[in-house]
Design a protein around this motif. Structure first.
Motif, PDB file in Angstrom:
ATOM      1  N   HIS A   1     -25.099 163.766 -12.759  1.00 53.95           N
ATOM      2  CA  HIS A   1     -23.653 163.578 -12.556  1.00 53.95           C
ATOM      3  C   HIS A   1     -23.505 162.485 -11.501  1.00 53.95           C
ATOM      4  O   HIS A   1     -23.221 162.749 -10.338  1.00 53.95           O
ATOM      5  CB  HIS A   1     -22.992 164.888 -12.122  1.00 53.95           C
ATOM      6  N   HIS A   2     -23.708 161.262 -11.925  1.00 52.75           N
ATOM      7  CA  HIS A   2     -23.893 160.130 -11.022  1.00 52.75           C
ATOM      8  C   HIS A   2     -22.605 159.726 -10.297  1.00 52.75           C
ATOM      9  O   HIS A   2     -22.599 159.539  -9.083  1.00 52.75           O
ATOM     10  CB  HIS A   2     -24.427 158.939 -11.820  1.00 52.75           C
ATOM     11  N   ALA A   3     -21.530 159.586 -11.056  1.00 54.43           N
ATOM     12  CA  ALA A   3     -20.285 159.067 -10.483  1.00 54.43           C
ATOM     13  C   ALA A   3     -19.084 159.619 -11.241  1.00 54.43           C
ATOM     14  O   ALA A   3     -19.216 160.155 -12.346  1.00 54.43           O
ATOM     15  CB  ALA A   3     -20.283 157.539 -10.512  1.00 54.43           C
ATOM     16  N   THR A   4     -17.920 159.463 -10.622  1.00 53.68           N
ATOM     17  CA  THR A   4     -16.652 159.852 -11.242  1.00 53.68           C
ATOM     18  C   THR A   4     -15.690 158.687 -11.121  1.00 53.68           C
ATOM     19  O   THR A   4     -15.656 158.003 -10.091  1.00 53.68           O
ATOM     20  CB  THR A   4     -16.049 161.085 -10.540  1.00 53.68           C
ATOM     21  N   ILE A   5     -14.941 158.447 -12.191  1.00 56.20           N
ATOM     22  CA  ILE A   5     -13.890 157.438 -12.139  1.00 56.20           C
ATOM     23  C   ILE A   5     -12.585 158.136 -12.482  1.00 56.20           C
ATOM     24  O   ILE A   5     -12.501 158.873 -13.465  1.00 56.20           O
ATOM     25  CB  ILE A   5     -14.193 156.260 -13.083  1.00 56.20           C
ATOM     26  N   LYS A   6     -11.574 157.981 -11.622  1.00 56.48           N
ATOM     27  CA  LYS A   6     -10.330 158.712 -11.836  1.00 56.48           C
ATOM     28  C   LYS A   6      -9.131 157.811 -11.597  1.00 56.48           C
ATOM     29  O   LYS A   6      -9.178 156.864 -10.809  1.00 56.48           O
ATOM     30  CB  LYS A   6     -10.266 159.942 -10.942  1.00 56.48           C
ATOM     31  N   GLU A   7      -8.056 158.131 -12.302  1.00 54.27           N
ATOM     32  CA  GLU A   7      -6.800 157.407 -12.147  1.00 54.27           C
ATOM     33  C   GLU A   7      -6.031 158.017 -10.973  1.00 54.27           C
ATOM     34  O   GLU A   7      -5.679 159.195 -11.000  1.00 54.27           O
ATOM     35  CB  GLU A   7      -5.987 157.494 -13.443  1.00 54.27           C
ATOM     36  N   VAL A   8      -5.797 157.229  -9.962  1.00 48.70           N
ATOM     37  CA  VAL A   8      -5.095 157.706  -8.773  1.00 48.70           C
ATOM     38  C   VAL A   8      -3.592 157.653  -8.994  1.00 48.70           C
ATOM     39  O   VAL A   8      -2.865 158.623  -8.757  1.00 48.70           O
ATOM     40  CB  VAL A   8      -5.491 156.864  -7.542  1.00 48.70           C
ATOM     41  N   THR A   9      -3.099 156.520  -9.433  1.00 50.43           N
ATOM     42  CA  THR A   9      -1.733 156.353  -9.916  1.00 50.43           C
ATOM     43  C   THR A   9      -1.823 155.545 -11.192  1.00 50.43           C
ATOM     44  O   THR A   9      -2.908 155.063 -11.551  1.00 50.43           O
ATOM     45  CB  THR A   9      -0.832 155.632  -8.894  1.00 50.43           C
ATOM     46  N   THR A  10      -0.719 155.375 -11.895  1.00 50.00           N
ATOM     47  CA  THR A  10      -0.760 154.677 -13.168  1.00 50.00           C
ATOM     48  C   THR A  10      -1.372 153.293 -13.020  1.00 50.00           C
ATOM     49  O   THR A  10      -0.878 152.447 -12.275  1.00 50.00           O
ATOM     50  CB  THR A  10       0.659 154.545 -13.755  1.00 50.00           C
ATOM     51  N   GLY A  11      -2.489 153.082 -13.721  1.00 48.37           N
ATOM     52  CA  GLY A  11      -3.142 151.788 -13.720  1.00 48.37           C
ATOM     53  C   GLY A  11      -4.042 151.520 -12.532  1.00 48.37           C
ATOM     54  O   GLY A  11      -4.668 150.466 -12.465  1.00 48.37           O
ATOM     55  N   GLN A  12      -4.145 152.473 -11.590  1.00 48.57           N
ATOM     56  CA  GLN A  12      -5.017 152.297 -10.437  1.00 48.57           C
ATOM     57  C   GLN A  12      -6.124 153.345 -10.490  1.00 48.57           C
ATOM     58  O   GLN A  12      -5.845 154.545 -10.493  1.00 48.57           O
ATOM     59  CB  GLN A  12      -4.227 152.416  -9.128  1.00 48.57           C
ATOM     60  N   TYR A  13      -7.370 152.858 -10.508  1.00 47.07           N
ATOM     61  CA  TYR A  13      -8.524 153.731 -10.681  1.00 47.07           C
ATOM     62  C   TYR A  13      -9.456 153.641  -9.484  1.00 47.07           C
ATOM     63  O   TYR A  13      -9.636 152.575  -8.889  1.00 47.07           O
ATOM     64  CB  TYR A  13      -9.289 153.357 -11.951  1.00 47.07           C
ATOM     65  N   GLU A  14     -10.064 154.787  -9.156  1.00 46.38           N
ATOM     66  CA  GLU A  14     -11.019 154.864  -8.068  1.00 46.38           C
ATOM     67  C   GLU A  14     -12.373 155.300  -8.616  1.00 46.38           C
ATOM     68  O   GLU A  14     -12.456 156.230  -9.421  1.00 46.38           O
ATOM     69  CB  GLU A  14     -10.556 155.853  -7.004  1.00 46.38           C
ATOM     70  N   LEU A  15     -13.431 154.621  -8.186  1.00 44.28           N
ATOM     71  CA  LEU A  15     -14.791 154.977  -8.550  1.00 44.28           C
ATOM     72  C   LEU A  15     -15.425 155.712  -7.374  1.00 44.28           C
ATOM     73  O   LEU A  15     -15.373 155.231  -6.238  1.00 44.28           O
ATOM     74  CB  LEU A  15     -15.598 153.726  -8.883  1.00 44.28           C
ATOM     75  N   ILE A  16     -16.017 156.874  -7.647  1.00 44.80           N
ATOM     76  CA  ILE A  16     -16.595 157.711  -6.598  1.00 44.80           C
ATOM     77  C   ILE A  16     -18.054 157.986  -6.922  1.00 44.80           C
ATOM     78  O   ILE A  16     -18.383 158.432  -8.034  1.00 44.80           O
ATOM     79  CB  ILE A  16     -15.822 159.047  -6.481  1.00 44.80           C
ATOM     80  N   ASP A  17     -18.936 157.708  -5.958  1.00 38.15           N
ATOM     81  CA  ASP A  17     -20.357 158.038  -6.116  1.00 38.15           C
ATOM     82  C   ASP A  17     -20.570 159.511  -5.755  1.00 38.15           C
ATOM     83  O   ASP A  17     -20.124 159.974  -4.705  1.00 38.15           O
ATOM     84  CB  ASP A  17     -21.208 157.160  -5.209  1.00 38.15           C
TER      85      ASP A  17
END
Length: 227
Positions: free
Chosen positions: A172-188
């Motif tokens: 389970h290397h990383a997570t990518i999530k939408e914070v607000t519409t069209g804005q995404y955060e990549l988390i290790d």
């Protein structure tokens, strides 16, 4: 003879004794039935010993009824032989299975961002819905584009939304999530080899158009588009 399958298609059992199980389609012929000799053994008394087979052809995957009793269904319709499309629902007895044609991922043809969901039931103004993609250059098959859901996991576990068959990638290397519409955060996710954006290791990073993500030996480009 058909070429060896390279599409990475798979099945997910939705209902039955194996509910939740994911099965990769890697053979030219995959047999399904209640016989333990079947490639996909269904412990379901309503399924025939030799129920059906999935064949890899030049046109794609084909489901063929092996028993001939009219109890193989695709999208609730009985079939004798049927070319499968991603998202098709297959039913044998009490067992319900979904076919996915996407390589190493879950289906992305469904509504897959909050931007679309906010406009559900409305007529959106042009250019107001932002859709995010990860682009991947795949040797032999060219450019692939993965449309992002509001929250997705990336890793070597088959449970991940984006599955990478790479020993340098954590389960389970990383997570990518939408914070607000069209804005995404990549988390290790405390991975063993790290997650990189534009060549720099990150623990978490807000993504911008054109950012280059590296996870193990796989490189993605983050893209935004408007509808």
């Amino acid at each position: 003879m058909s070429q060896e399958p390279t599409s990475g298609a798979y099945l997910v059992i939705q209902k039955g004794s194996l509910a939740g199980k994911r099965i990769e389609l890697w053979k030219e012929c995959t047999t399904i039935g209640r016989s333990r000799d079947s490639d996909i053994f269904l412990e379901d008394i309503t399924v025939h010993r030799k129920q059906a087979r999935i064949l890899y052809t030049d046109n794609g995957y084909v489901l063929r009824d092996d028993h001939g009793s009219g109890d193989c269904f695709v999208n609730n319709s009985p079939i004798v032989e049927q070319l499968l499309n991603s998202g098709d629902e297959l039913q044998f007895g009490n067992t319900l299975i979904t076919f996915f044609a996407n390589e190493g991922t879950r289906p992305f043809q469904l509504p897959s961002s909050r931007g679309r969901e906010l406009h559900k039931g409305k007529t959106p103004e042009p250019g107001t819905t932002i859709i995010a993609h990860l682009q991947l250059m795949n040797p032999g098959t060219g450019m692939r584009s993965i449309e992002l859901l509001p929250g997705m996991t990336i890793g070597r576990s088959r449970e991940c939304d984006i599955f990478l068959e790479d020993l340098t990638v954590s389960r389970h290397h990383a997570t990518i999530k939408e914070v607000t519409t069209g804005q995404y955060e990549l988390i290790d996710n405390n991975s063993a080899t790290g997650t990189f954006v534009n060549g720099k290791p990150i623990t978490h990073s807000m993504l911008q158009e054109g950012d280059v993500l590296q996870i193990g030996n796989t490189t993605f480009t983050f893209r935004l588009s408007k509808m």
